[in-house]
Scaffold this motif. Structure first.
Motif, PDB file in Angstrom:
ATOM      1  N   SER A  44       0.834  -1.198   0.000  1.00 30.07           N
ATOM      2  CA  SER A  44       0.000   0.000   0.000  1.00 30.07           C
ATOM      3  C   SER A  44       0.874   1.256   0.000  1.00 30.07           C
ATOM      4  CB  SER A  44      -0.906   0.005   1.238  1.00 30.07           C
ATOM      5  OG  SER A  44      -0.147   0.298   2.393  1.00 30.07           O
ATOM      6  N   ARG A  45       0.276   2.365  -0.359  1.00 30.35           N
ATOM      7  CA  ARG A  45       1.006   3.636  -0.406  1.00 30.35           C
ATOM      8  C   ARG A  45       1.455   4.047   1.000  1.00 30.35           C
ATOM      9  NH1 ARG A  45       4.163   6.254  -3.708  1.00 30.35           N
ATOM     10  NH2 ARG A  45       3.797   8.465  -3.779  1.00 30.35           N
ATOM     11  N   ASP A  46       0.652   3.730   2.036  1.00 27.42           N
ATOM     12  CA  ASP A  46       1.039   4.047   3.410  1.00 27.42           C
ATOM     13  C   ASP A  46       2.320   3.311   3.799  1.00 27.42           C
ATOM     14  OD1 ASP A  46      -1.126   5.710   3.754  1.00 27.42           O
ATOM     15  OD2 ASP A  46      -2.383   4.155   4.672  1.00 27.42           O
ATOM     16  N   GLU A  47       2.423   2.038   3.430  1.00 27.00           N
ATOM     17  CA  GLU A  47       3.630   1.273   3.746  1.00 27.00           C
ATOM     18  C   GLU A  47       4.841   1.875   3.043  1.00 27.00           C
ATOM     19  OE1 GLU A  47       2.713  -2.694   2.614  1.00 27.00           O
ATOM     20  OE2 GLU A  47       1.450  -3.058   4.361  1.00 27.00           O
ATOM     21  N   TYR A  49       5.286   5.068   2.284  1.00 25.79           N
ATOM     22  CA  TYR A  49       5.669   6.284   3.001  1.00 25.79           C
ATOM     23  C   TYR A  49       6.392   5.944   4.308  1.00 25.79           C
ATOM     24  CZ  TYR A  49       3.091   9.413  -0.067  1.00 25.79           C
ATOM     25  OH  TYR A  49       2.658  10.138  -1.142  1.00 25.79           O
ATOM     26  N   LEU A  50       5.916   4.951   5.036  1.00 26.70           N
ATOM     27  CA  LEU A  50       6.553   4.553   6.281  1.00 26.70           C
ATOM     28  C   LEU A  50       7.963   4.009   6.042  1.00 26.70           C
ATOM     29  CD1 LEU A  50       3.557   2.861   8.119  1.00 26.70           C
ATOM     30  CD2 LEU A  50       4.612   5.071   8.650  1.00 26.70           C
TER      31      LEU A  50
END
Length: 58
Positions: A44-47, A49-50
């Motif tokens: 995912s895009r969140d992963e 960024y993290l």
């Protein structure tokens, strides 16, 4: 001593050094591969960024 003797001695010295030391530099460095870059498909895009947080942001 002829002019070819130093060349022959130098070649022999280099051959012995290469035999003892082997390849000091790899053909491909880790910067040229995906190894260690945590490349995973379908995240995912969140992963993403993290994963890309700068070190000073802890």
């Amino acid at each position: 001593m002829t002019s070819s003797e130093p060349d022959r001695a130098e070649r022999e010295r280099r051959r012995k050094a290469a035999e003892m030391l082997g390849d000091l530099l790899p053909a491909t460095t880790t910067d040229e591969t995906d190894e260690g870059w945590n490349e995973q498909g379908g995240t995912s895009r969140d992963e993403e960024y993290l994963r890309d947080v700068p070190p000073h942001h802890g």
